[in-house]
Design a protein around this motif. Structure first.
Motif, mmCIF file in Angstrom:
data_model
loop_
_atom_site.group_PDB
_atom_site.id
_atom_site.type_symbol
_atom_site.label_atom_id
_atom_site.label_comp_id
_atom_site.label_asym_id
_atom_site.label_seq_id
_atom_site.Cartn_x
_atom_site.Cartn_y
_atom_site.Cartn_z
ATOM 1 N N UNK A 96 53.804 84.009 29.169
ATOM 2 C CA UNK A 96 52.478 83.967 28.540
ATOM 3 C C UNK A 96 51.413 83.815 29.615
ATOM 4 N N UNK A 97 50.350 84.604 29.478
ATOM 5 C CA UNK A 97 49.285 84.602 30.469
ATOM 6 C C UNK A 97 47.954 84.686 29.720
ATOM 7 N N UNK A 98 47.059 83.745 30.011
ATOM 8 C CA UNK A 98 45.790 83.671 29.289
ATOM 9 C C UNK A 98 44.660 84.148 30.191
ATOM 10 N N UNK A 99 43.854 85.072 29.703
ATOM 11 C CA UNK A 99 42.699 85.545 30.467
ATOM 12 C C UNK A 99 41.447 85.400 29.624
ATOM 13 N N UNK A 100 40.424 84.836 30.234
ATOM 14 C CA UNK A 100 39.145 84.700 29.556
ATOM 15 C C UNK A 100 38.529 86.080 29.321
ATOM 16 N N UNK A 101 37.930 86.278 28.132
ATOM 17 C CA UNK A 101 37.263 87.541 27.809
ATOM 18 C C UNK A 101 35.828 87.214 27.414
ATOM 19 N N UNK A 102 34.939 87.177 28.401
ATOM 20 C CA UNK A 102 33.576 86.769 28.082
ATOM 21 C C UNK A 102 33.556 85.296 27.723
ATOM 22 N N UNK A 103 32.399 84.798 27.245
ATOM 23 C CA UNK A 103 32.269 83.355 27.039
ATOM 24 C C UNK A 103 32.998 82.801 25.815
ATOM 25 N N UNK A 104 33.415 83.667 24.865
ATOM 26 C CA UNK A 104 33.903 83.116 23.596
ATOM 27 C C UNK A 104 35.267 83.638 23.173
ATOM 28 N N UNK A 105 35.994 84.288 24.068
ATOM 29 C CA UNK A 105 37.273 84.871 23.654
ATOM 30 C C UNK A 105 38.281 84.780 24.789
ATOM 31 N N UNK A 106 39.545 84.924 24.419
ATOM 32 C CA UNK A 106 40.613 84.951 25.417
ATOM 33 C C UNK A 106 41.681 85.923 24.955
ATOM 34 N N UNK A 107 42.311 86.551 25.952
ATOM 35 C CA UNK A 107 43.404 87.474 25.677
ATOM 36 C C UNK A 107 44.688 86.832 26.183
ATOM 37 N N UNK A 108 45.661 86.702 25.290
ATOM 38 C CA UNK A 108 46.932 86.098 25.677
ATOM 39 C C UNK A 108 47.969 87.207 25.778
ATOM 40 N N UNK A 109 48.547 87.363 26.963
ATOM 41 C CA UNK A 109 49.562 88.399 27.163
ATOM 42 C C UNK A 109 50.940 87.806 26.944
ATOM 43 N N UNK A 110 51.755 88.518 26.199
ATOM 44 C CA UNK A 110 53.138 88.099 25.946
ATOM 45 C C UNK A 110 54.058 89.282 26.236
ATOM 46 N N UNK A 111 55.347 89.131 25.923
ATOM 47 C CA UNK A 111 56.306 90.150 26.360
ATOM 48 C C UNK A 111 56.269 91.403 25.500
ATOM 49 N N UNK A 112 56.121 91.245 24.193
ATOM 50 C CA UNK A 112 56.203 92.410 23.320
ATOM 51 C C UNK A 112 55.538 92.117 21.973
ATOM 52 N N UNK A 113 55.644 93.100 21.074
ATOM 53 C CA UNK A 113 54.968 92.992 19.775
ATOM 54 C C UNK A 113 55.528 91.840 18.937
ATOM 55 N N UNK A 114 56.840 91.590 19.061
ATOM 56 C CA UNK A 114 57.443 90.509 18.272
ATOM 57 C C UNK A 114 56.874 89.159 18.703
ATOM 58 N N UNK A 115 56.740 88.969 20.014
ATOM 59 C CA UNK A 115 56.143 87.723 20.509
ATOM 60 C C UNK A 115 54.681 87.606 20.096
ATOM 61 N N UNK A 116 53.974 88.732 20.142
ATOM 62 C CA UNK A 116 52.555 88.712 19.755
ATOM 63 C C UNK A 116 52.417 88.279 18.292
ATOM 64 N N UNK A 117 53.297 88.822 17.458
ATOM 65 C CA UNK A 117 53.261 88.471 16.032
ATOM 66 C C UNK A 117 53.586 86.994 15.827
ATOM 67 N N UNK A 118 54.582 86.520 16.584
ATOM 68 C CA UNK A 118 54.959 85.103 16.498
ATOM 69 C C UNK A 118 53.791 84.215 16.916
ATOM 70 N N UNK A 119 53.185 84.559 18.046
ATOM 71 C CA UNK A 119 52.079 83.732 18.554
ATOM 72 C C UNK A 119 50.884 83.772 17.597
#
Lengths: 197, 289
Positions: free
Chosen positions: A1-24
């Motif tokens: 899991x890797x968190x990146x800030x997206x502007x002042x009010x959002x963040x993008x969390x990177x995970x391994x695949x679609x199943x993990x994204x759905x879980x998160x």
């Protein structure tokens, strides 16, 4: 899991695949105050976060082993007469009839929505059954068209241009903003296709 | 209790603050592009900030009020003519029943806002009266002859508000985007202070910037991912696109920067052909994990 800030009010969390994204995405709802939680193929976007949200601390409680919350089941009756059925059969090295057998044998899960309201990216096809997009997209694909691209399956909620390979059609209404659940195949929904009689 | 659309002009939409909480189903947020101007118009006529109003595009709009109401026009500066009489811009104007209202064309800027006391009471869709011009969720585009219902008047007009209108600088301040590493560091540095021209095909979905191509680092394909309002997407052409309120909720091109939310109103009022300067904000990329 890797968190990146997206502007002042959002963040993008990177995970391994679609199943993990759905879980998160399922895990985050109710735990993190965000206006939007948008799962995608390998990421979850958290938009509209309050100032000073310590996302790393909040997400520390999630692990990829957390199963996605079980979604509802939807059975989709399909008339398998799409214009690309034969082309898909050729890709899979089988007959058109076998395409139907294989497509109805798998359980699909709505991983995320995108492209247009209620258009769900359904995972479940093994990667060896991935098919390319059309070299030149159609200017109009009818609502209810059941189609494949890569290892995804999707159903067009409304008529639109599209480059996925259409194998059939369904009469179900995929998108209706007046319904309590406007998208029939919201992320997490489990889908089984059956051949319409 | 209706507003009759006589001539919708180039593009007039009903907008409020947009719909929230549906992005995961593929629904754009929509909402007034120049949110501050829309909020001011509502305040001037005594509406709640989330009341629905009309957003016009360059040419303005002509309407008739079937009932005596207060209106205010803000955003892109333009003439306001009520019953043949010239009226003040960005001030509450009392309108008698049956009067024709002509606003526009815009003298500068793109989008004017016409708020009427009571707000437009068209049926909300998914909690909002905004029309999104990408997926067409929300009320249909107003056409000549359409009658839009008005809501009950909420409060007195706020004539006392002192409105200071400063022309906003054509500058977009940029935060580093989640895929800023998809451009070379030289290309990122060059963005700071760079001037771009607003493209002719800019609309409510995106502001297209034309100028020096931003050089990408070759990283192959990016899987589609969620995109925020103000995201600066870089297609293979190297010409950046700023995502505005009707943007698709996911995108497959790298987001190299994010326009500061305070500058979105600038995006709303930039005309095709106008020049805009970019300025990189000094915020360090926060990254964990």
């Amino acid at each position: 899991m890797h968190i990146t800030q997206v502007g002042p009010r959002a963040a993008l969390v990177e995970v391994a695949d679609a199943a993990e994204a759905l879980s998160l995405a399922g895990w985050v709802r109710g735990r993190v105050a965000a206006e939007e939680v948008v799962p995608a193929a390998r990421t979850v976007l958290l938009d509209g976060l309050g100032p000073g949200t310590d996302l790393a601390a909040l997400l520390a409680g999630w692990s990829p082993e957390v199963p996605a919350p079980p979604g509802p089941w939807v059975t989709v009756p399909v008339v398998y007469d799409g214009p690309d059925l034969e082309a898909v059969a050729a890709h899979w090295g089988c007959s058109a009839g076998d395409v139907v057998v294989r497509h109805t044998a798998h359980v699909f899960v709505s991983a995320f929505c995108g492209f247009s309201p209620g258009f769900a990216y359904l995972s479940g096809l093994p990667t060896e059954l991935a098919v390319p997009r059309l070299a030149s997209p159609r200017t109009r694909v009818e609502a209810g068209s059941v189609a494949l691209a890569d290892a995804w399956c999707g159903i067009y909620p409304t008529a639109s241009p599209g480059g996925w390979q259409v194998i059939g059609r369904t009469d179900l209404t995929l998108w209706d903003p007046t319904r309590e659940q406007p998208a029939l195949l919201a992320p997490g929904t489990r889908v089984r296709f059956v051949e319409a009689s | 209790m209706t507003l009759v659309v006589l001539d919708p002009g180039a593009l007039t939409t009903v907008q409020d603050r947009g719909r929230r909480g549906w992005a995961h189903l593929g629904v754009p947020r929509a909402g007034a592009l120049d949110a501050d101007a829309a909020a001011l118009a509502n305040r001037l006529v005594g509406n709640e900030p989330d009341a629905a109003l009309l957003e016009t595009t360059l040419t303005g709009v002509r309407v008739r009020l079937e009932e005596a109401r207060t209106l205010a026009v803000t955003g892109a500066e333009c003439d306001v003519v009520v019953g043949g009489r010239s009226c003040a811009f960005a001030e509450p104007v009392s309108v008698r029943a049956g009067a024709e209202v002509q606003i526009g064309p815009a003298r500068r800027g793109v989008r004017s806002y016409l708020a009427v006391s009571g707000g437009l009471a068209v049926a909300p869709v998914l909690g909002s009266r905004s029309t999104d011009t990408l997926a067409w969720v929300g009320p249909p585009l107003p056409q000549a002859g359409d009658k839009l219902p008005l809501g009950p008047v909420a409060g007195p007009p706020r004539a006392a508000d002192v409105v200071v209108r400063r022309p906003r600088e054509a500058v977009l301040r940029l935060h580093r985007g989640p895929r800023a590493d998809w451009v070379t560091s030289q290309a990122w540095d060059a963005l700071d202070g760079a001037a771009y021209t607003v493209g002719a095909d800019s609309n409510r979905i995106g502001l297209r910037l034309e100028g020096r191509a931003v050089e990408r680092v070759e990283r192959g394909e990016l899987a589609s991912e969620g995109v925020v309002l103000g995201a600066v997407q870089l297609p293979p052409s190297g010409q950046p696109v700023v995502f505005l309120h009707d943007h698709p909720v996911t995108g497959g091109y790298p987001v190299i920067a994010v326009v500061d939310p305070d500058d979105l109103g600038v995006c709303a009022q930039l005309r095709p052909g106008e020049e805009v300067a970019l300025r990189a904000l000094g915020d360090r990329r926060r990254s964990h994990g």
